[in-house]
Design a protein around this motif. Structure first.
Motif, PDB file in Angstrom:
ATOM      1  N   ASP A 246       0.803  -1.233   0.097  1.00 36.44           N
ATOM      2  CA  ASP A 246      -0.045  -0.013   0.069  1.00 36.44           C
ATOM      3  C   ASP A 246       0.788   1.230  -0.145  1.00 36.44           C
ATOM      4  O   ASP A 246       0.182   2.358  -0.444  1.00 36.44           O
ATOM      5  CB  ASP A 246      -0.962   0.091   1.088  1.00 36.44           C
ATOM      6  N   LYS A 256      -9.897  -3.697  -3.126  1.00 34.74           N
ATOM      7  CA  LYS A 256      -9.567  -4.423  -1.756  1.00 34.74           C
ATOM      8  C   LYS A 256     -10.712  -4.924  -1.133  1.00 34.74           C
ATOM      9  O   LYS A 256     -10.543  -5.891  -0.216  1.00 34.74           O
ATOM     10  CB  LYS A 256      -8.770  -3.322  -0.891  1.00 34.74           C
ATOM     11  N   LEU A 257     -11.765  -4.097  -1.202  1.00 33.10           N
ATOM     12  CA  LEU A 257     -13.013  -4.473  -0.474  1.00 33.10           C
ATOM     13  C   LEU A 257     -13.452  -5.882  -1.075  1.00 33.10           C
ATOM     14  O   LEU A 257     -13.888  -6.656  -0.395  1.00 33.10           O
ATOM     15  CB  LEU A 257     -14.263  -3.440  -0.784  1.00 33.10           C
ATOM     16  N   GLN A 258     -13.394  -5.989  -2.411  1.00 29.94           N
ATOM     17  CA  GLN A 258     -13.769  -7.113  -3.024  1.00 29.94           C
ATOM     18  C   GLN A 258     -12.739  -8.472  -2.249  1.00 29.94           C
ATOM     19  O   GLN A 258     -13.156  -9.555  -2.052  1.00 29.94           O
ATOM     20  CB  GLN A 258     -13.504  -7.499  -4.472  1.00 29.94           C
ATOM     21  N   ILE A 259     -11.470  -8.221  -2.381  1.00 27.64           N
ATOM     22  CA  ILE A 259     -10.589  -9.256  -1.896  1.00 27.64           C
ATOM     23  C   ILE A 259     -11.034  -9.619  -0.635  1.00 27.64           C
ATOM     24  O   ILE A 259     -10.774 -10.841  -0.134  1.00 27.64           O
ATOM     25  CB  ILE A 259      -9.103  -8.651  -1.976  1.00 27.64           C
ATOM     26  N   GLN A 260     -11.324  -8.823   0.262  1.00 26.36           N
ATOM     27  CA  GLN A 260     -11.504  -8.686   1.829  1.00 26.36           C
ATOM     28  C   GLN A 260     -13.088  -9.549   1.779  1.00 26.36           C
ATOM     29  O   GLN A 260     -13.197 -10.471   2.696  1.00 26.36           O
ATOM     30  CB  GLN A 260     -11.469  -7.713   2.646  1.00 26.36           C
ATOM     31  N   SER A 261     -13.893  -9.230   0.848  1.00 32.10           N
ATOM     32  CA  SER A 261     -15.549  -9.748   1.249  1.00 32.10           C
ATOM     33  C   SER A 261     -15.660 -10.907   0.365  1.00 32.10           C
ATOM     34  O   SER A 261     -16.596 -11.579   0.768  1.00 32.10           O
ATOM     35  CB  SER A 261     -16.122  -8.459   1.180  1.00 32.10           C
ATOM     36  N   SER A 263     -16.219 -14.214  -1.091  1.00 33.50           N
ATOM     37  CA  SER A 263     -15.634 -15.583  -0.502  1.00 33.50           C
ATOM     38  C   SER A 263     -14.989 -16.313  -1.663  1.00 33.50           C
ATOM     39  O   SER A 263     -14.161 -17.414  -1.425  1.00 33.50           O
ATOM     40  CB  SER A 263     -17.027 -16.291   0.169  1.00 33.50           C
TER      41      SER A 263
END
Length: 385
Positions: A246, A256-261, A263
């Motif tokens: 980062d 980043k949100l997609q990678i974290q959320s 499944s």
């Protein structure tokens, strides 16, 4: 008593010596006294223990840092004056610039730099001009320059970085591939079943894998966007092996949100051994913006995976369109999506690519070929001094 000729190998960070030159330093130390120079960390410890070579702690900064760079330059100069090597051979950009200047100041006879990739072709404006000037200065101070592959060589010529002869070692790449190590036979079926279970991957899932830093320049934003379209149609997983940077090249917040959320996106972080993850995957996707000669594409091929890569240096040399993978434009998430969809749906074509993947690596990039060619280059230069 016979005294071996001394060679100093430098890199900006020790991880480059640890990963990029694995085994090579030990091989060369049979003939030469090999000394490695980089910042001290666990990777430099690994190099000392595994390769059996002397290591020297000398910190260098990856970003442009004038004051710290001057300090590193002075320390390199003093080191070279003390050690009196016949050859200084650098890899990575900052180590190359500082090492070549310092080695010239210290009157080191043979000053070699290997360009593992060029940063400036993807930059614009003032920063691009600064990077070009830095590479020109590096080349002016070096006696011998080695592009890692034909694409890097073409860019050096296109931008008139140097008028010196450019020589590619063997067929390209700094170290070749350890074909005994990167082989599916080393990963048992039980190990693969357990890893899939641990990651929540079922037998019905088609698994794409990316290995590398999770940054914008590696095409992660486009890859995640393409994957979101793909997963709407198929039972599919995306395994991301690598760490975020980062502070250097952050991903978009939505990525980043997609990678974290999501499944179906499985981020496993940096892995010292990527073979188990390649073994459970069906195809590599590597949509990078720039490379020198990416090891991961060769590693995937050695592990019998077809690859989807962007039309950039190195990738378009390792991958032959329609033979062991596909080559697509950079920064084009639609092209990534179309290729991923085709890879999943056309089982006959996928099998053809898969069957070609390892043999095409074996024939061109075995470690033995690269090491012998580099040793021969050192011995040739040594005789000409």
């Amino acid at each position: 008593m016979f005294t071996k000729i001394k060679i100093i190998r430098t890199a900006t960070i020790a991880m480059s010596l640890d990963y990029l030159l694995r085994g090579q330093l030990k091989y060369l130390s049979q003939v030469y006294e090999v000394v490695t120079v980089s910042g001290q960390d666990e990777h430099l410890v690994n190099v000392a223990q595994r390769e059996g070579v002397r290591t020297i702690d000398l910190e260098m900064q990856r970003p442009i840092s004038p004051l710290r760079d001057i300090i590193s330059l002075w320390r390199l100069y003093r080191l070279f004056r003390k050690e009196r090597p016949l050859i200084v051979h650098s890899i990575t950009p900052k180590a190359g610039l500082l090492s070549m200047i310092a080695a010239k100041m210290a009157c080191v006879p043979i000053r070699m730099h290997t360009f593992t990739g060029l940063i400036f072709p993807t930059r614009k404006g003032l920063i691009k001009n600064i990077l070009i000037l830095m590479d020109k200065l590096l080349c002016k101070c070096a006696t011998n320059i080695y592009p890692e592959g034909q694409g890097v060589k073409n860019d050096l010529l296109k931008y008139k970085i140097t008028s010196k002869t450019l020589h590619i070692i063997a067929n390209g790449n700094v170290n070749g591939i350890d074909l005994e190590y990167f082989s599916k036979k080393n990963i048992s079926a039980n190990e693969s079943i357990k890893l899939k279970s641990d990651l929540g991957i079922t037998e019905k899932d088609f698994v794409f894998i990316f290995i590398g830093r999770l940054v914008g320049d590696k095409g992660i934003n486009e890859l995640v966007t393409a994957f979101q379209k793909t997963e709407k149609e198929k039972v599919v997983k995306l395994v991301l092996v690598g760490f975020l940077e980062d502070d250097i090249d952050p991903l978009r917040p939505e990525t980043k949100l997609q990678i974290q959320s999501n499944s179906n996106i499985i981020a496993v972080g940096h892995q010292a051994d990527v073979r188990p993850y390649l073994a459970i995957s069906d195809a590599l996707v590597f949509p990078s913006y720039r490379e020198g000669f990416p090891n991961v594409v060769m590693q995937a091929g050695a592990m019998e995976l077809p690859s989807i890569v962007t039309d950039i240096n190195g990738c378009n040399e390792i991958i032959i369109e329609g033979e062991n993978g596909w080559i697509i434009p950079i920064k084009d998430y639609n092209a990534i999506y179309d290729s991923m969809k085709k890879m999943m749906e056309d089982s006959h074509l996928r099998a053809y690519l898969k069957n070609n993947a390892r043999p095409m690596i074996v024939s061109r990039y075995s470690q033995e070929v690269v090491w012998k060619a580099l040793l021969a280059e050192y011995q040739k230069l040594e005789k000409n001094v």
